[in-house]
Structure formats: structure tokens, C-alpha cells
Design an enzyme around this catalytic site. Sequence first.
Site, PDB file in Angstrom:
ATOM      1  N   SER A  99       0.777  -0.714   0.387  1.00 39.89           N
ATOM      2  CA  SER A  99      -0.012  -0.046   0.310  1.00 39.89           C
ATOM      3  C   SER A  99       0.680   1.506   0.096  1.00 39.89           C
ATOM      4  CB  SER A  99      -1.230   0.050   1.349  1.00 39.89           C
ATOM      5  OG  SER A  99      -1.890   0.912   0.785  1.00 39.89           O
ATOM      6  N   LYS A 104     -18.907  18.541   2.276  1.00 40.83           N
ATOM      7  CA  LYS A 104     -18.330  19.211   3.288  1.00 40.83           C
ATOM      8  C   LYS A 104     -18.337  17.660   4.421  1.00 40.83           C
ATOM      9  CE  LYS A 104     -15.317  21.287   6.226  1.00 40.83           C
ATOM     10  NZ  LYS A 104     -14.451  21.395   5.940  1.00 40.83           N
TER      11      LYS A 104
END
Length: 344
Positions: free
Chosen positions: A172, A224
Site C-alpha cells: 500500500s 463537507k
Amino acid sequence: MEFLYDYASFLAKTVTLVIAIVVVLVAIASMRGKGRRRSGGQLQVIKLNEFYKGLRERLEQSLLDKDRLKALRKEQAKTLKKDAKVTKSTADGKGRVYVLDFDGDIKASATESMRHEITALLTLATSKDEVVLRLESGGGMVHSYGLASSQLARIRQAGIPLTICIDKVAASGGYMMACIGTRIISAPFAILGSIGVVAQLPNVNRLLKKHDIDYEVLTAGEYKRTLTVFGENTEKGREKFQQDLDITHELFKNFVASYRPQLQIDEVATGEIWLGMAALDKQLVDELKTSDEYLSERAKTADVFHLRYAERKSLQERVGLAASGSVDRLVTGWWSRLTQQRFW
């Protein structure tokens, strides 16, 4: 019985006095520290050639008799003298190897030290030299490993060969760092790959409703907040969150492909992992070898220096870190994996 009572009373008074003295000393040290500027850290440099030489000599002393050891030392002295003359005449053309270590956690905390080590070596290193990074990381937060990768990119941009050695895992975000290397060397059973993005979080909104608890999420800006722990999640929010993950994954794939164009990126960017031997077939690595083997070989032909930037910590900082370190690792790891953090 009266004796035990008196002894316990004396012991309690003694312990109380000692604790009071310690508290006063820590308070004085803290007050003195406030008026001082932090001294920062210090770059520690160890020549690994001497380390390997010491290992060999210790073994020779244990296994060889006095006569054979004496003869060997004479022969080594002659060789050393001869090598010194050669080294002196070719000193300008001899490269150095700078060794760095990165032991990655979720937050890529080792970046703070690595950035200083890289800044230091770039003041002296040239294209004749080499930087070796011993990398161990299973990945973590996107922005943290993005910064760590950007620090390694400084070495490539300076035209200095960068070798990444992986003994256990570079997956990763760890592989995002590894792919920047000019060459990637892996142990046969190291874990590599996991080129993907994951984010997960619990949602307890139904539990709150069951107990008649209202939780409101107010935002200025349509996106948001997309998914939340306590609020009621919507399908639109889920779609937006997934879209963000897909965009991040695409950036990840493009980044890896730019440094390792030989990869079939769509084939390896599925989030899967491979052991070193299989990773070699996928061209995720260039060679199978442990970092110990590689560095001991390089030490035969070059000066090898291990760089480590260590922060200087005050007494109260050291005490505080010792007390909170274990708790912080447990809580941070658990909560970060549950909340809306995105991970390489």
C-alpha cells in the site's frame, strides 16, 4: 503487630516524601525548559564497514588459534596498506553509500526523521554515490505517505541512485514509497503490492434513534461531510465518498506507473499482495536479496554510512513518551481504522 503498623507508617511517609521531591524536580525542570529554545535533533553517522569488520574479527578471534590469527592479521595489514594506496589515488572517484531506515506506522511518523536525513545527505551526495533505504511499512494515511514519498523523490530528482531494500513488507503506502527507487530489492517472502485505497467507519445512527437521541450534522457546502459516524448517511453521500476513493486510487496508480513504467498497472493495482518471488514475476521488484546481503556486498567496494536523525528530548518529554507511547499506538490504530481516514 504494633511494629508492622509503625513500619507501614514509616514506609508511607518515605514514599510520600520521595514522590514530593520528584514532583518538585520535574516542575523545576519544566520551568527551566520553558525559557530555553529547543535544541532540536542530531544527525548520527555510523560507518557500517567498521561494523562488518568487527563481526568478522570477533569470529576469527573465537575460532582461530594464536599462530593462525597472527598470520592472518599480518596478511590483513599488508592488504589494508595496499588498499590504502589505491584508495588514496582514486579517492575522488570512489562513491559512498548512505543507508536510511524507515519503519512505517499508520501515520508514517518516521517521515519526520527521514526528511532531515535526506536534507543532510543531499548537501554532500553526488551521482557517483548511492542511497539505500531499508523500508518496512504496511501503509497508512494517504497524506502522510504522500509526504514520505515526496521526500524520497528529492533523491531521484537530484540524480542520485536510490535502492529500496524490503525484508518484510512494503504494501500500500509502503509500496508507494518503494516504487520511487531506481532499484527495488526484496527478500523472497516479503509482502508487496496492495496498490489500492480503503476507508471504513461505523455508523451508530440507528442505535441513537432507538434510544430517542437526536444527532444533527450541519454543513456549509454540499459535500463537507459525506459519511459520518453519528449522523444518518444517504445514498448520495455514499456515492460521493466512493467517487473520492476512486479518484485517490487513480492517482495512486498513475504515481506508481510513472516510476515503474514496466508494470502492467491495471493488473497489479487491484489491492492484491504478492510475496517476493511472485512479485519478481510481476516486476514489482527487480531482485531477490535481503538487505544484509546487499549491504555487506556493497561494503566490500564502497564506504557505507548509516544515517539516523534523533530528536533530543527533555526529561519530562521522555517520561511522558514512555508512559503514553503504548496507549497512543493502540488507540490511534484502532480509531483511525474505524473513522473516515483514507488509507493507501
